[in-house]
Design a protein around this motif. Sequence first.
Motif, PDB file in Angstrom:
ATOM      1  N   LEU A  16       0.826  -1.204   0.000  1.00  0.00           N
ATOM      2  CA  LEU A  16       0.000   0.000   0.000  1.00  0.00           C
ATOM      3  C   LEU A  16       0.865   1.260   0.000  1.00  0.00           C
ATOM      4  N   PHE A  17       1.978   1.197   0.739  1.00  0.00           N
ATOM      5  CA  PHE A  17       2.893   2.344   0.764  1.00  0.00           C
ATOM      6  C   PHE A  17       3.493   2.574  -0.626  1.00  0.00           C
ATOM      7  N   TYR A  18       3.891   1.482  -1.306  1.00  0.00           N
ATOM      8  CA  TYR A  18       4.436   1.602  -2.662  1.00  0.00           C
ATOM      9  C   TYR A  18       3.383   2.155  -3.621  1.00  0.00           C
ATOM     10  N   LEU A  19       2.146   1.663  -3.511  1.00  0.00           N
ATOM     11  CA  LEU A  19       1.069   2.132  -4.371  1.00  0.00           C
ATOM     12  C   LEU A  19       0.789   3.618  -4.137  1.00  0.00           C
ATOM     13  N   ALA A  20       0.849   4.028  -2.878  1.00  0.00           N
ATOM     14  CA  ALA A  20       0.629   5.444  -2.557  1.00  0.00           C
ATOM     15  C   ALA A  20       1.710   6.314  -3.179  1.00  0.00           C
ATOM     16  N   LEU A  21       2.969   5.861  -3.161  1.00  0.00           N
ATOM     17  CA  LEU A  21       4.053   6.602  -3.795  1.00  0.00           C
ATOM     18  C   LEU A  21       3.835   6.714  -5.305  1.00  0.00           C
ATOM     19  N   CYS A  22       3.400   5.579  -5.908  1.00  0.00           N
ATOM     20  CA  CYS A  22       3.174   5.589  -7.356  1.00  0.00           C
ATOM     21  C   CYS A  22       2.060   6.560  -7.746  1.00  0.00           C
ATOM     22  N   ILE A  23       1.126   6.785  -6.858  1.00  0.00           N
ATOM     23  CA  ILE A  23       0.051   7.757  -7.149  1.00  0.00           C
ATOM     24  C   ILE A  23       0.484   9.179  -6.789  1.00  0.00           C
ATOM     25  N   PHE A  24       1.204   9.320  -5.660  1.00  0.00           N
ATOM     26  CA  PHE A  24       1.575  10.645  -5.174  1.00  0.00           C
ATOM     27  C   PHE A  24       2.578  11.325  -6.094  1.00  0.00           C
ATOM     28  N   ILE A  25       3.612  10.599  -6.551  1.00  0.00           N
ATOM     29  CA  ILE A  25       4.684  11.219  -7.340  1.00  0.00           C
ATOM     30  C   ILE A  25       4.163  11.786  -8.666  1.00  0.00           C
ATOM     31  N   TYR A  30       2.579  16.487 -11.750  1.00  0.00           N
ATOM     32  CA  TYR A  30       1.576  17.078 -12.635  1.00  0.00           C
ATOM     33  C   TYR A  30       1.099  18.429 -12.094  1.00  0.00           C
ATOM     34  N   LEU A  31       0.869  18.512 -10.800  1.00  0.00           N
ATOM     35  CA  LEU A  31       0.377  19.758 -10.206  1.00  0.00           C
ATOM     36  C   LEU A  31       1.394  20.885 -10.333  1.00  0.00           C
ATOM     37  N   PHE A  32       2.662  20.580 -10.240  1.00  0.00           N
ATOM     38  CA  PHE A  32       3.701  21.613 -10.295  1.00  0.00           C
ATOM     39  C   PHE A  32       4.381  21.658 -11.656  1.00  0.00           C
ATOM     40  N   ALA A  33       3.735  21.029 -12.642  1.00  0.00           N
ATOM     41  CA  ALA A  33       4.226  21.079 -14.033  1.00  0.00           C
ATOM     42  C   ALA A  33       5.672  20.634 -14.145  1.00  0.00           C
ATOM     43  N   LEU A  34       6.015  19.599 -13.420  1.00  0.00           N
ATOM     44  CA  LEU A  34       7.362  19.033 -13.454  1.00  0.00           C
ATOM     45  C   LEU A  34       7.377  17.835 -14.397  1.00  0.00           C
ATOM     46  N   SER A  35       8.533  17.509 -14.911  1.00  0.00           N
ATOM     47  CA  SER A  35       8.665  16.381 -15.847  1.00  0.00           C
ATOM     48  C   SER A  35       9.443  15.246 -15.186  1.00  0.00           C
ATOM     49  N   ASN A  36       9.591  14.140 -15.944  1.00  0.00           N
ATOM     50  CA  ASN A  36      10.359  12.972 -15.516  1.00  0.00           C
ATOM     51  C   ASN A  36       9.746  12.250 -14.302  1.00  0.00           C
TER      52      ASN A  36
END
Length: 321
Positions: A16-25, A30-36
């Motif tokens: 669940l922690f890994y899944l949360a990271l995959c969603i959070f990153i 996207y919110l801060f218009a960052l790439s990579n």
Amino acid sequence: MREFLSYLKSRLPFLLFYLALCIFIPTFFYLFALSNAGYLVLLISLPFFCALTFDALRYFRSLKAVKQLSLSELSLPAPSDALQAELFSLIETLNYELLRLKSDLGQRNNAELEYYTLWAHQIKTPIFAMRLVLQDRDDETSLTLLQELFKIEQYADLVLRYVRLNDFASDRIPQSCDLNAIVSACCKKYALLFVLKGVGLNVDTLPKEVMSDSIWLSFIIEQLLSNAVKYTERGGEVHISYEDGLIISDNGMGIRREDIPRIFEKGFTGYNGRLEGRASGIGLYLCKRAAEGLSIDLRIESELHEGTRAILRFPDRAETE
């Protein structure tokens, strides 16, 4: 598959922690218009799945080792952490206690078997002496006492058979037995009860050979004869025949239909036993246990007030080897 799902369930917080990271990153990028963002997720995923694979291999290796454990020769795998070390230590302690209790129980059972065996043999001496005295007298009282003395002897034998059931495998010797000779000996043994009760006995010609243990087969037949005499009124008849099995039938009081499924249960006396007040609920239980040990199919057919049929179907030679 079930084991794999069980493993995933045990590691659910990390997944669940890994899944949360995959969603959070990706959301953060996207919110801060960052790439990579994908590269960062990949960078996190590679070591995570490598560690998960290593952990899974260690988990299933330990699981396999635990499944192959034997209580008599307990050899636990090396613990992977402090929790496993404590659990393995507890298992070893409990296993040691279990083996000690089993050893103590075995010793007590052997002591009880020796005691009851000695008692059953010693009680025969005064019984034999009393029989000699009573046989010299022909009055009705002596015949009645002989009958009761015979019952005492049978109860003593019942005790001996009961304690020997726990070691039945080593106590039986399956071989070709002369069924005619065994049945004749049993009928002769119970002749006094038939005479005193006024119950007739009719024995057909029986097969000469069956595969069984002569001593235990004699015990089964004697118990069935005892029940037949006990529950047949004066003037009735017990018939022994053979038709795809040994059949001991009587025209006595019979058994209620609802009692038949339970007649082989230990201690069950049924309606007849409570009515007569003469049943222990042990005889048929021992018969069934002994019959199962000899691969004999023992069945009881009966109708209330119509009589009872006990049927013993013997195994062939291949089934006893």
